[in-house]
Design a protein around this motif. Structure first.
Motif, short mmCIF file in Angstrom:
data_model
loop_
_atom_site.label_atom_id
_atom_site.label_comp_id
_atom_site.label_asym_id
_atom_site.label_seq_id
_atom_site.Cartn_x
_atom_site.Cartn_y
_atom_site.Cartn_z
N LEU A 116 -31.72 46.79 -45.61
CA LEU A 116 -32.22 45.92 -46.67
C LEU A 116 -31.62 46.30 -48.02
O LEU A 116 -31.14 45.43 -48.76
CB LEU A 116 -33.75 45.98 -46.74
CG LEU A 116 -34.40 45.12 -47.83
CD1 LEU A 116 -34.22 43.63 -47.52
CD2 LEU A 116 -35.88 45.46 -47.94
N ILE A 130 -39.31 43.96 -44.99
CA ILE A 130 -38.97 42.84 -45.86
C ILE A 130 -38.94 43.24 -47.33
O ILE A 130 -38.56 42.44 -48.19
CB ILE A 130 -39.93 41.65 -45.65
CG1 ILE A 130 -41.39 42.06 -45.92
CG2 ILE A 130 -39.77 41.08 -44.24
CD1 ILE A 130 -42.37 40.90 -45.92
N GLU A 185 -36.45 41.12 -49.40
CA GLU A 185 -35.63 40.14 -48.68
C GLU A 185 -35.60 38.83 -49.46
O GLU A 185 -36.62 38.38 -49.98
CB GLU A 185 -36.22 39.93 -47.28
CG GLU A 185 -35.34 39.18 -46.33
CD GLU A 185 -34.07 39.92 -45.98
OE1 GLU A 185 -32.99 39.42 -46.37
OE2 GLU A 185 -34.14 40.97 -45.32
#
Length: 146
Positions: free
Chosen positions: A20, A55, A78
Protein backbone atom coordinates in the motif's frame (compact mmCIF):
# COMPACT_ATOMS: atom_id res chain seq x y z
CA UNK A 1 -16.32 -3.70 8.97
CA UNK A 2 -13.05 -1.81 9.20
CA UNK A 3 -10.72 -2.57 12.10
CA UNK A 4 -7.60 -0.66 13.11
CA UNK A 5 -4.79 -2.96 14.19
CA UNK A 6 -1.38 -2.29 15.71
CA UNK A 7 1.19 -4.53 14.02
CA UNK A 8 4.94 -4.92 13.65
CA UNK A 9 7.16 -6.07 10.79
CA UNK A 10 6.70 -9.77 11.64
CA UNK A 11 2.93 -9.63 11.18
CA UNK A 12 1.63 -11.03 7.89
CA UNK A 13 -0.30 -7.78 7.31
CA UNK A 14 3.02 -5.90 7.13
CA UNK A 15 3.58 -7.13 3.54
CA UNK A 16 0.20 -5.67 2.58
CA UNK A 17 1.09 -2.42 4.35
CA UNK A 18 4.36 -2.23 2.40
CA UNK A 19 2.52 -2.72 -0.88
CA UNK A 20 0.00 0.00 0.00
CA UNK A 21 2.74 2.47 0.93
CA UNK A 22 4.64 1.70 -2.26
CA UNK A 23 1.74 2.14 -4.66
CA UNK A 24 0.04 5.11 -2.94
CA UNK A 25 3.03 7.13 -1.71
CA UNK A 26 6.22 6.17 -3.53
CA UNK A 27 5.52 5.04 -7.08
CA UNK A 28 3.43 8.11 -8.05
CA UNK A 29 6.39 10.39 -7.29
CA UNK A 30 9.08 8.15 -8.75
CA UNK A 31 10.60 6.96 -5.47
CA UNK A 32 11.73 3.30 -5.49
CA UNK A 33 9.67 0.73 -3.58
CA UNK A 34 10.70 0.24 0.06
CA UNK A 35 12.70 3.51 0.07
CA UNK A 36 11.12 4.74 3.34
CA UNK A 37 11.40 1.60 5.46
CA UNK A 38 14.58 2.49 7.35
CA UNK A 39 12.67 2.98 10.64
CA UNK A 40 10.09 0.21 10.24
CA UNK A 41 11.59 -2.34 12.66
CA UNK A 42 11.57 0.12 15.59
CA UNK A 43 8.27 1.80 14.69
CA UNK A 44 4.66 1.08 15.52
CA UNK A 45 2.45 0.33 12.53
CA UNK A 46 -1.29 1.00 12.47
CA UNK A 47 -3.28 -0.59 9.66
CA UNK A 48 -6.91 -0.27 8.64
CA UNK A 49 -8.13 -3.71 7.62
CA UNK A 50 -11.32 -4.71 5.81
CA UNK A 51 -11.95 -8.29 4.71
CA UNK A 52 -8.30 -9.23 5.43
CA UNK A 53 -7.05 -6.43 3.13
CA UNK A 54 -5.00 -3.45 4.33
CA UNK A 55 -6.82 -0.36 3.02
CA UNK A 56 -4.96 2.23 5.11
CA UNK A 57 -1.84 2.60 7.20
CA UNK A 58 0.29 4.98 9.21
CA UNK A 59 3.68 4.49 10.85
CA UNK A 60 4.70 6.01 14.20
CA UNK A 61 8.46 6.29 14.59
CA UNK A 62 10.05 7.05 18.01
CA UNK A 63 12.47 9.99 17.81
CA UNK A 64 14.14 9.79 21.21
CA UNK A 65 15.31 6.94 23.49
CA UNK A 66 12.52 7.65 25.99
CA UNK A 67 9.96 7.29 23.18
CA UNK A 68 8.17 10.47 24.28
CA UNK A 69 8.59 12.24 20.94
CA UNK A 70 7.51 10.49 17.75
CA UNK A 71 7.03 11.10 14.05
CA UNK A 72 3.91 10.15 12.14
CA UNK A 73 5.07 8.85 8.76
CA UNK A 74 3.89 7.06 5.63
CA UNK A 75 0.17 7.76 6.01
CA UNK A 76 -1.68 6.11 3.12
CA UNK A 77 -5.25 5.12 2.29
CA UNK A 78 -6.24 3.07 -0.76
CA UNK A 79 -7.39 5.45 -3.51
CA UNK A 80 -10.93 4.06 -3.73
CA UNK A 81 -11.29 4.31 0.08
CA UNK A 82 -10.17 7.94 0.46
CA UNK A 83 -12.67 10.45 1.83
CA UNK A 84 -14.45 7.84 3.97
CA UNK A 85 -12.82 8.74 7.31
CA UNK A 86 -10.26 5.91 7.35
CA UNK A 87 -7.34 8.31 7.74
CA UNK A 88 -9.08 9.95 10.70
CA UNK A 89 -9.68 6.53 12.29
CA UNK A 90 -5.99 5.69 11.90
CA UNK A 91 -4.76 8.97 13.40
CA UNK A 92 -7.26 8.84 16.27
CA UNK A 93 -6.09 5.31 17.13
CA UNK A 94 -2.47 6.47 16.89
CA UNK A 95 -3.15 9.42 19.23
CA UNK A 96 -5.00 7.18 21.68
CA UNK A 97 -1.98 4.85 21.66
CA UNK A 98 0.24 7.86 22.39
CA UNK A 99 -1.88 8.91 25.37
CA UNK A 100 -1.75 5.37 26.79
CA UNK A 101 2.00 5.01 26.31
CA UNK A 102 3.43 8.27 27.64
CA UNK A 103 4.15 9.81 24.24
CA UNK A 104 4.07 13.60 24.64
CA UNK A 105 4.47 14.87 21.07
CA UNK A 106 3.84 13.68 17.52
CA UNK A 107 5.42 15.53 14.61
CA UNK A 108 4.96 14.96 10.89
CA UNK A 109 6.11 16.22 7.52
CA UNK A 110 2.76 16.91 5.84
CA UNK A 111 2.48 17.23 2.09
CA UNK A 112 0.79 20.55 1.29
CA UNK A 113 -2.42 18.83 0.16
CA UNK A 114 -2.64 16.96 3.50
CA UNK A 115 -2.23 20.01 5.76
CA UNK A 116 -6.01 20.66 6.14
CA UNK A 117 -6.51 17.01 7.18
CA UNK A 118 -3.96 17.33 10.00
CA UNK A 119 -5.24 20.76 11.08
CA UNK A 120 -8.74 19.30 11.57
CA UNK A 121 -7.22 16.60 13.81
CA UNK A 122 -5.53 19.20 16.05
CA UNK A 123 -2.04 19.40 14.56
CA UNK A 124 -0.40 22.79 14.17
CA UNK A 125 2.12 24.10 11.66
CA UNK A 126 5.51 25.11 13.02
CA UNK A 127 8.79 26.17 11.43
CA UNK A 128 9.21 27.00 7.76
CA UNK A 129 7.78 25.09 4.77
CA UNK A 130 10.24 22.82 2.99
CA UNK A 131 10.52 20.54 -0.02
CA UNK A 132 10.94 16.77 0.47
CA UNK A 133 11.07 14.29 -2.43
CA UNK A 134 10.23 17.20 -4.73
CA UNK A 135 6.95 18.02 -2.94
CA UNK A 136 6.18 21.07 -0.74
CA UNK A 137 5.68 20.06 2.91
CA UNK A 138 4.90 21.69 6.25
CA UNK A 139 6.31 20.75 9.64
CA UNK A 140 3.34 19.85 11.84
CA UNK A 141 2.96 18.66 15.41
CA UNK A 142 0.48 17.87 18.13
CA UNK A 143 1.06 17.76 21.89
CA UNK A 144 -0.49 14.86 23.76
CA UNK A 145 -2.26 15.73 27.02
CA UNK A 146 -1.64 13.60 30.12
Amino acid sequence: MISIQLINTTNSLYLLEQDLRNHILLRPIGVPDHAWEMHDKKAWHFVAVENDVVIGCVVLNPLNPEKTKTQLMQMAVETNQQGKGIGKLLVKELLSFCMSNGIKEVVCHARDNAVPFYLILGFEIYDEPFVEVGIPHEHMRISIAD
